[in-house]
Design an enzyme around this catalytic site. Structure first.
Site: not given
Ligand code: 8YV
Length: 328
Positions: A240, A269, A287
Site C-alpha cells: 500500500r 496515489e 496499482h
Molecule cells: C485492488 C488491492 O485492485 O485488493 C487489494 O487490496 O490493492 C487491489 O487488488 C485495489 O485495492 C482496488 O480495489
C-alpha cells in the site's frame, strides 16, 4: 417486498451489475466519476449496502450520515479505506475479498522484482528513444536474481506465494519478517526463515513489501531502513502507499544508496511523488498487481456474494467484523 438498495461506488463488470440487479435496486457509478466524500454521502444515505473498492473512505462521518447502511463489501483484500472500529460501532458489516487474488498478486510481485532487478523498463525506454547504437559488456547490467537472498516483509498469503516462487522457481534463500512467525510446517513449505527486521534489511538482495497498511505500518521503510539496505539491493512495494516513505526512497534512489525500486502503490496515489518520476532506477506501475480479468472477476464476484449473502440470506462469506452479525 421491495428489494434492498445498494450503491456500486466505482465502475465494475456489467455482468456484476446485472447479477446485483437480480437482488437489489442498484445505483452504480458506471461512468466512474470521482466522487467527493459529500457526493458519496448523497448517494449512500438511503442505501442498505455499498460495493466499494479501495478508493472509498468509509469513516465515522460517512456512517453517521448513512443510518440505513448495513454492509460495505470491498472489492479488495486490503481494507484500510474502512474505519472498521467505526463500522462496528455503527453496526455496519465490513467484508473484503481475500484469497481470490493471492496467486495473481504474487505473480505480479515477482514480475516487478524481475523488472526492477534486471532493469527492464529502463532499458526499454533507452531502446525506444533510439539510443541503442551498439552492444556493450555492461549495458544495463542488473542484479542477480537466481540464487540471491529474498527478504519478504509481511508474510500473509501473498507473501507466502512470493516466497514459494522465489525458493522453488529461482533457488532463492528466503528470509521474512512478520508481526507473528509462521508455524513450522508453513515455514518449511515456503522454505522461508524468520528473521528480525534489521537483519532482513541488512542481508536481503531483494526486498518485497506485502504488509497491510495501518497506522502501525506507516513508513515501515523510511530513511533509516533504506540506510541499512545493501547499496546493491532492490526494493519492491506491492502493499500500500504509505508503507514506504516515497520522498526518502526517491532520495535514496537518486543518490544510489540502493540500486533500484519497483513500486505498484504510492503515497497519495494516483498522484506520484514528483522525485520518483525523475529517477531512472525505479519501475512504476499504477496499482495493477491484481489486474487480470479472471482475478478481477473473482474479486467482483466475491464482493457481490458478500452483499447477496448478507442482505438476502444473512450470511456473508468474508466478514471482517463478525461481531456485527446478529446486530442491526
Ligand atoms: C485492488 C488491492 O485492485 O485488493 C487489494 O487490496 O490493492 C487491489 O487488488 C485495489 O485495492 C482496488 O480495489
Amino acid at each position: 417486498m421491495s428489494k434492498p438498495r445498494i450503491l456500486v461506488a466505482r465502475s465494475v463488470f456489467p455482468e456484476t451489475i446485472a447479477r446485483l440487479q437480480q437482488h437489489f435496486e442498484v445505483e452504480s457509478n458506471q461512468d466512474d466519476r470521482g466522487w467527493s466524500k459529500a457526493e458519496l454521502i448523497v448517494r449512500l444515505k438511503d442505501k442498505q449496502g455499498a460495493f466499494t473498492t479501495g478508493s472509498e473512505r468509509i469513516d465515522a462521518e460517512v456512517l453517521a450520515a448513512c443510518p440505513e447502511l448495513k454492509i460495505c463489501a470491498n472489492m479488495a483484500v486490503g481494507y484500510n479505506n474502512f474505519d472498521v472500529d467505526a463500522m462496528t460501532a455503527h453496526g455496519v458489516l465490513a467484508t473484503n475479498a481475500p484469497d481470490v487474488l493471492t496467486e495473481t498478486t504474487a505473480d505480479f510481485g515477482f514480475a516487478l522484482l524481475m523488472a526492477t532487478a534486471r532493469r527492464i523498463t529502463e532499458s526499454e525506454h533507452f531502446l525506444r528513444a533510439g539510443k541503442w547504437e551498439k552492444w556493450s559488456y555492461d549495458m544495463f547490467a542488473g542484479a542477480e536474481v537466481y540464487g540471491s537472498t529474498l527478504g519478504i516483509i509481511g508474510m500473509g498469503r501473498i507473501g507466502q506465494g512470493i516466497a514459494r516462487r522465489g525458493a522453488l522457481g529461482f533457488g532463492m534463500k528466503v528470509i521474512y519478517h512478520n508481526r507473528s512467525r509462521l508455524d513450522a510446517a508453513l515455514e518449511a513449505e515456503c522454505k522461508a526463515r524468520y528473521v528480525g527486521k534489521e537483519e532482513l534489511l541488512k542481508t536481503a538482495d531483494h526486498i518485497v513489501l506485502v504488509v497491510p497498511y495501518s497506522p502501525a505500518s506507516h513508513h515501515t521503510i523510511g530513511a533509516a531502513e533504506l540506510a541499512l539496505m545493501k547499496p546493491t539491493a532492490t526494493l519492491v512495494n506491492i502493499a500500500r502507499g504509505g508503507i514506504v516513505d516515497d520522498a526518502a526512497l526517491a532520495a535514496a534512489l537518486r543518490d544510489r544508496r540502493i540500486a533500484a525500486a519497483g513500486l505498484d502503490v504510492f503515497e497519495g496515489e494516483p498522484k506520484v511523488h514528483p522525485d520518483l518520476l525523475t529517477v531512472p532506477n525505479v519501475v512504476l506501475t499504477p496499482h495493477i498487481a491484481s489486474a487480470t480479468i479472471p482475478t478481477r472477476r473473482a474479486m467482483a464476484d466475491l464482493a457481490a456474494d458478500n452483499l447477496i449473502g448478507f442482505l438476502v440470506h444473512g450470511k456473508p462469506l468474508t466478514p471482517l467484523n463478525p461481531a456485527v452479525l446478529g446486530g442491526k
